[in-house]
Design a protein around this motif. Structure first.
Motif, PDB file in Angstrom:
ATOM      1  N   UNK A   1     -43.700  13.891 -30.934  1.00  0.00           N
ATOM      2  CA  UNK A   1     -42.898  14.190 -32.098  1.00  0.00           C
ATOM      3  C   UNK A   1     -41.419  14.131 -31.717  1.00  0.00           C
ATOM      4  N   UNK A   2     -40.635  13.477 -32.545  1.00  0.00           N
ATOM      5  CA  UNK A   2     -39.201  13.386 -32.292  1.00  0.00           C
ATOM      6  C   UNK A   2     -38.511  14.670 -32.708  1.00  0.00           C
ATOM      7  N   UNK A   3     -37.616  15.145 -31.874  1.00  0.00           N
ATOM      8  CA  UNK A   3     -36.837  16.333 -32.180  1.00  0.00           C
ATOM      9  C   UNK A   3     -35.586  15.909 -32.936  1.00  0.00           C
ATOM     10  N   UNK A   4     -35.405  16.378 -34.180  1.00  0.00           N
ATOM     11  CA  UNK A   4     -34.215  15.989 -34.941  1.00  0.00           C
ATOM     12  C   UNK A   4     -32.905  16.321 -34.238  1.00  0.00           C
ATOM     13  N   UNK A   5     -32.887  17.352 -33.403  1.00  0.00           N
ATOM     14  CA  UNK A   5     -31.639  17.711 -32.729  1.00  0.00           C
ATOM     15  C   UNK A   5     -31.252  16.718 -31.646  1.00  0.00           C
ATOM     16  N   UNK A   6     -32.145  15.789 -31.311  1.00  0.00           N
ATOM     17  CA  UNK A   6     -31.815  14.728 -30.354  1.00  0.00           C
ATOM     18  C   UNK A   6     -31.224  13.501 -31.038  1.00  0.00           C
ATOM     19  N   UNK A   7     -31.149  13.511 -32.354  1.00  0.00           N
ATOM     20  CA  UNK A   7     -30.591  12.386 -33.108  1.00  0.00           C
ATOM     21  C   UNK A   7     -29.110  12.220 -32.748  1.00  0.00           C
ATOM     22  N   UNK A   8     -28.708  11.089 -32.164  1.00  0.00           N
ATOM     23  CA  UNK A   8     -27.309  10.902 -31.739  1.00  0.00           C
ATOM     24  C   UNK A   8     -26.297  11.061 -32.866  1.00  0.00           C
ATOM     25  N   UNK A   9     -26.687  10.705 -34.072  1.00  0.00           N
ATOM     26  CA  UNK A   9     -25.757  10.775 -35.200  1.00  0.00           C
ATOM     27  C   UNK A   9     -25.263  12.205 -35.448  1.00  0.00           C
ATOM     28  N   UNK A  10     -26.075  13.208 -35.111  1.00  0.00           N
ATOM     29  CA  UNK A  10     -25.670  14.594 -35.354  1.00  0.00           C
ATOM     30  C   UNK A  10     -24.477  15.013 -34.500  1.00  0.00           C
ATOM     31  N   UNK A  11     -24.194  14.261 -33.461  1.00  0.00           N
ATOM     32  CA  UNK A  11     -23.060  14.567 -32.590  1.00  0.00           C
ATOM     33  C   UNK A  11     -21.787  13.856 -33.053  1.00  0.00           C
ATOM     34  N   UNK A  12     -21.861  13.206 -34.215  1.00  0.00           N
ATOM     35  CA  UNK A  12     -20.720  12.461 -34.744  1.00  0.00           C
ATOM     36  C   UNK A  12     -20.212  13.134 -36.020  1.00  0.00           C
ATOM     37  N   UNK A  13     -18.921  13.298 -36.105  1.00  0.00           N
ATOM     38  CA  UNK A  13     -18.320  13.942 -37.263  1.00  0.00           C
ATOM     39  C   UNK A  13     -18.670  13.246 -38.578  1.00  0.00           C
ATOM     40  N   UNK A  14     -18.789  11.936 -38.540  1.00  0.00           N
ATOM     41  CA  UNK A  14     -19.026  11.168 -39.764  1.00  0.00           C
ATOM     42  C   UNK A  14     -20.354  11.497 -40.441  1.00  0.00           C
ATOM     43  N   UNK A  15     -21.259  12.153 -39.746  1.00  0.00           N
ATOM     44  CA  UNK A  15     -22.564  12.484 -40.322  1.00  0.00           C
ATOM     45  C   UNK A  15     -22.468  13.574 -41.389  1.00  0.00           C
ATOM     46  N   UNK A  16     -21.410  14.350 -41.383  1.00  0.00           N
ATOM     47  CA  UNK A  16     -21.352  15.553 -42.205  1.00  0.00           C
ATOM     48  C   UNK A  16     -20.356  15.448 -43.351  1.00  0.00           C
ATOM     49  N   UNK A  17     -20.762  15.964 -44.493  1.00  0.00           N
ATOM     50  CA  UNK A  17     -19.906  15.935 -45.674  1.00  0.00           C
ATOM     51  C   UNK A  17     -19.297  17.271 -46.034  1.00  0.00           C
ATOM     52  N   UNK A 145     -27.707  13.625 -45.474  1.00  0.00           N
ATOM     53  CA  UNK A 145     -27.221  12.707 -44.433  1.00  0.00           C
ATOM     54  C   UNK A 145     -28.202  11.584 -44.129  1.00  0.00           C
ATOM     55  N   UNK A 146     -29.357  11.580 -44.776  1.00  0.00           N
ATOM     56  CA  UNK A 146     -30.290  10.481 -44.587  1.00  0.00           C
ATOM     57  C   UNK A 146     -31.616  10.930 -43.994  1.00  0.00           C
ATOM     58  N   UNK A 147     -32.641  10.149 -44.263  1.00  0.00           N
ATOM     59  CA  UNK A 147     -33.994  10.510 -43.867  1.00  0.00           C
ATOM     60  C   UNK A 147     -34.282  10.309 -42.381  1.00  0.00           C
ATOM     61  N   UNK A 148     -33.455   9.549 -41.681  1.00  0.00           N
ATOM     62  CA  UNK A 148     -33.762   9.284 -40.271  1.00  0.00           C
ATOM     63  C   UNK A 148     -33.591  10.524 -39.388  1.00  0.00           C
ATOM     64  N   UNK A 149     -32.977  11.577 -39.922  1.00  0.00           N
ATOM     65  CA  UNK A 149     -32.757  12.781 -39.142  1.00  0.00           C
ATOM     66  C   UNK A 149     -33.854  13.799 -39.409  1.00  0.00           C
ATOM     67  N   UNK A 150     -34.737  13.523 -40.337  1.00  0.00           N
ATOM     68  CA  UNK A 150     -35.783  14.489 -40.726  1.00  0.00           C
ATOM     69  C   UNK A 150     -36.759  14.737 -39.602  1.00  0.00           C
TER      70      UNK A 150
END
Length: 150
Positions: A1-17, A145-150
């Motif tokens: 199972x993939x851990x969402x907290x390992x998603x690289x995008x979460x470490x980028x400011x642009x991911x958040x609104x 922020x998109x389904x790929x982080x789910x």
């Protein structure tokens, strides 16, 4: 199972609104001189609460009580007093009665932590889970922020 907290995008400011500004207080520091784990959790909590506060006021219409059911945080770097901390918040998934929020905590451009929260909508009178009202769902969708982080 993939851990969402390992998603690289979460470490980028642009991911958040949604953004709030916090700072490390002297009382947030531990014997090692850096912000303790409770301070990181409090920064994340404030980010979630400010995003949802329009539905939490006693006279809000609709009033929505989204309670924290699960919280995880991944610490990436230390923070020291009196650092300015910016908290970005986004919504990764929205279910019928719950949603998942993800957050990035940043000092300048460096991501110092990522967090994931599960929030459950409850009926205030019965204290049981309830469907998320359309107005609340609509707000949550604006911060998705998109389904790929789910």
């Amino acid at each position: 199972m993939n851990d969402p907290l390992n998603e690289p995008r979460l470490k980028q400011r642009a991911a958040y609104g949604h953004w709030i500004h916090e700072h490390v207080r002297w009382s947030d520091t531990d014997m090692a001189g850096h912000a303790n784990n409770l301070a990181f959790a409090a920064f994340a909590e404030t980010g979630r609460a400010i995003l949802l506060r329009r539905f939490m006021a006693p006279d809000a219409d609709p009033r929505a009580l989204l309670v924290l059911a699960e919280f995880r945080i991944k610490y990436l770097s230390e923070a020291y007093w009196p650092s300015a901390v910016e908290v970005g918040t986004g919504v990764s998934t929205i279910g019928t009665r719950s949603c998942r929020m993800v957050q990035g905590l940043f000092i300048a451009e460096q991501c110092i932590a990522v967090a994931e929260s599960v929030l459950v909508m409850i009926d205030e009178s019965t204290r049981r889970s309830a469907d998320i009202p359309p107005a609340v769902r609509s707000l949550l969708e604006t911060f998705r922020i998109g389904d790929s982080v789910a």
